[in-house]
Design an enzyme around this catalytic site. Sequence first.
Site, mmCIF file in Angstrom:
data_model
loop_
_atom_site.group_PDB
_atom_site.id
_atom_site.type_symbol
_atom_site.label_atom_id
_atom_site.label_comp_id
_atom_site.label_asym_id
_atom_site.label_seq_id
_atom_site.Cartn_x
_atom_site.Cartn_y
_atom_site.Cartn_z
ATOM 1 N N CYS A 113 1.003 -1.437 -0.225
ATOM 2 C CA CYS A 113 -0.078 -0.189 -0.220
ATOM 3 C C CYS A 113 0.685 1.249 0.202
ATOM 4 C CB CYS A 113 -0.937 0.075 1.127
ATOM 5 S SG CYS A 113 -1.908 -1.313 1.475
ATOM 6 N N HIS A 252 -3.309 6.493 2.951
ATOM 7 C CA HIS A 252 -3.882 5.351 2.620
ATOM 8 C C HIS A 252 -5.300 5.030 3.046
ATOM 9 C CE1 HIS A 252 -4.084 1.555 0.873
ATOM 10 N NE2 HIS A 252 -4.036 0.839 1.980
ATOM 11 N N ASN A 282 -9.981 -0.596 0.141
ATOM 12 C CA ASN A 282 -8.651 -0.572 0.045
ATOM 13 C C ASN A 282 -8.062 -1.263 -1.452
ATOM 14 O OD1 ASN A 282 -5.819 -1.105 0.433
ATOM 15 N ND2 ASN A 282 -6.087 -1.917 2.383
HETATM 16 N N1 ACO Z 1 -18.408 -9.666 8.888
HETATM 17 C C1 ACO Z 1 -18.648 -9.798 10.239
HETATM 18 N N2 ACO Z 1 -18.226 -10.008 11.199
HETATM 19 C C2 ACO Z 1 -16.550 -10.287 10.982
HETATM 20 C C3 ACO Z 1 -15.967 -9.913 9.707
HETATM 21 C C4 ACO Z 1 -17.080 -9.633 8.650
HETATM 22 N N3 ACO Z 1 -16.548 -9.223 7.569
HETATM 23 N N4 ACO Z 1 -14.940 -10.002 9.817
HETATM 24 C C5 ACO Z 1 -14.496 -10.424 10.856
HETATM 25 N N5 ACO Z 1 -15.637 -10.401 11.661
HETATM 26 C C6 ACO Z 1 -15.843 -10.657 13.229
HETATM 27 C C7 ACO Z 1 -14.536 -11.370 13.390
HETATM 28 O O1 ACO Z 1 -14.642 -13.002 13.255
HETATM 29 C C8 ACO Z 1 -14.557 -11.152 15.232
HETATM 30 O O2 ACO Z 1 -15.543 -12.085 16.040
HETATM 31 P P1 ACO Z 1 -15.451 -12.577 17.220
HETATM 32 O O3 ACO Z 1 -15.367 -11.424 18.138
HETATM 33 O O4 ACO Z 1 -16.738 -13.453 17.541
HETATM 34 O O5 ACO Z 1 -14.130 -13.530 17.357
HETATM 35 C C9 ACO Z 1 -15.077 -9.853 15.161
HETATM 36 O O6 ACO Z 1 -15.850 -9.541 14.050
HETATM 37 C C10 ACO Z 1 -14.138 -8.980 15.231
HETATM 38 O O7 ACO Z 1 -12.918 -9.050 14.576
HETATM 39 P P2 ACO Z 1 -11.611 -8.221 14.506
HETATM 40 O O8 ACO Z 1 -10.738 -8.815 13.552
HETATM 41 O O9 ACO Z 1 -11.215 -7.954 15.882
HETATM 42 O O10 ACO Z 1 -12.118 -6.747 13.850
HETATM 43 P P3 ACO Z 1 -11.462 -5.351 13.828
HETATM 44 O O11 ACO Z 1 -12.378 -4.357 14.417
HETATM 45 O O12 ACO Z 1 -10.210 -5.518 14.313
HETATM 46 O O13 ACO Z 1 -11.639 -5.034 12.303
HETATM 47 C C11 ACO Z 1 -10.340 -5.024 10.494
HETATM 48 C C12 ACO Z 1 -11.070 -5.869 11.293
HETATM 49 C C13 ACO Z 1 -11.448 -4.343 9.715
HETATM 50 C C14 ACO Z 1 -9.763 -6.084 9.214
HETATM 51 C C15 ACO Z 1 -9.286 -4.069 11.105
HETATM 52 O O14 ACO Z 1 -8.618 -4.886 11.782
HETATM 53 C C16 ACO Z 1 -8.440 -3.530 10.094
HETATM 54 O O15 ACO Z 1 -8.978 -2.670 9.236
HETATM 55 N N6 ACO Z 1 -7.312 -3.852 9.973
HETATM 56 C C17 ACO Z 1 -6.193 -3.204 9.280
HETATM 57 C C18 ACO Z 1 -6.082 -3.837 7.678
HETATM 58 C C19 ACO Z 1 -4.902 -3.058 6.907
HETATM 59 O O16 ACO Z 1 -4.965 -1.873 7.136
HETATM 60 N N7 ACO Z 1 -4.480 -3.778 6.175
HETATM 61 C C20 ACO Z 1 -3.217 -3.109 5.521
HETATM 62 C C21 ACO Z 1 -3.276 -2.624 4.228
HETATM 63 S S1 ACO Z 1 -3.556 -3.879 3.199
HETATM 64 C C22 ACO Z 1 -2.206 -3.972 2.267
HETATM 65 O O17 ACO Z 1 -1.186 -3.639 2.437
HETATM 66 C C23 ACO Z 1 -2.384 -4.715 0.865
#
Ligand code: ACO
Length: 325
Positions: A113, A252, A282
Amino acid sequence: MKRVGIIGVGEYLPKKILTNADLEKMVATSDEWITTRTGIKQRRLVSSHEAASDLAINAAKEALKDAGIKPQGLDLIIVATITPDMQFPSTACFVQAALGAKNAVCFDISAACAGFVYAIVVAQQFIARGTYKNALVVGTEVLSSITDWEDRSTCVLFGDGAGAAVLSEVKSGGILSTYLGGDGSLADLLMLPGGGSRNPATHKTIDKRLHYLKMEGNEIFKSAVKIMTHTAQIALKQAGLKCSDIDLVIPHQANVRIIMAMAKRLGLPEEKIYLNIEKYGNMSSASIAIALCEAVRIGRIKKGDIILLDAFGAGLVWGACLIKW
Ligand code: ACO
């Protein structure tokens, strides 16, 4: 050293739209979860005949037109991508051929990214030293090709698109400061394990779904807020500027919560942050490139404005670029 600036921008977004409602039919998710956790409402997807270079070529043509430069006037083409058309030759070579930019040196950069910002900084070095005059930098991604459409934790996040910029010597303004960084000890947080020389593609790697990206979203989230804040501060310090001097931040577009947490730490009001994640998700290296182009087109960036590009991504790698437009 010559002063270097962006003299033209372009973008290309594939036509097909995948909404959160569409995703609700594919995996156990909801529009409410995706919207509140990420800020994303929809994303664009390529059609079956489109690869990263096809998107890049469209964005590049628009950027060249905007810059008033003919393809033959390009000395350098850098394509930032983690979804190249193929392992080799570089996607930049396909772009060069399609444009007829026969005088351009061409290569790809893999910095996820942060790829577009990395590519801008590399192009800047060549132009500043007088090695090359005109450079085309493209961020292009077909993330849908490495997305596991059965994994709800990642498939709701990504989209496809391309953005481009032409860099050249400018008389005033231009790039004021840049800062790049990386921490390979955090590589495990986000990777595409299969298909490279570590795990060459076999039936076994396919069965284990190693050809799809794997991500520890939570860990990346925490690092991203810290990194983007720090990166912005260093770029500002190097230019001798304060946060209040910034007119617009193009961050980003990974997650609206990451962006807003960064803005809060920097003390930046919401109206100084450019967001388009709602429409596109993203798009890795294409996100900043497209957001920059959009912001210029709709008049959010005006001549003389101070713009901050602020990126982080898999590696982990990060980078910022302060520009006087
Ligand atoms: N729909 C419904 N529920 C979901 C989903 C979904 N799509 N995905 C995960 N959940 C659930 C999980 O199973 C979990 O359930 P549980 O509590 O029963 O175990 C709950 O939601 C919370 O999951 P988390 O992973 O803790 O959710 P979080 O608030 O951290 O959000 C996310 C996840 C959106 C991925 C976030 O962590 C994020 O944006 N991280 C950064 C991503 C990023 O920036 N990547 C780098 C750039 S990409 C690149 O370089 C190519």
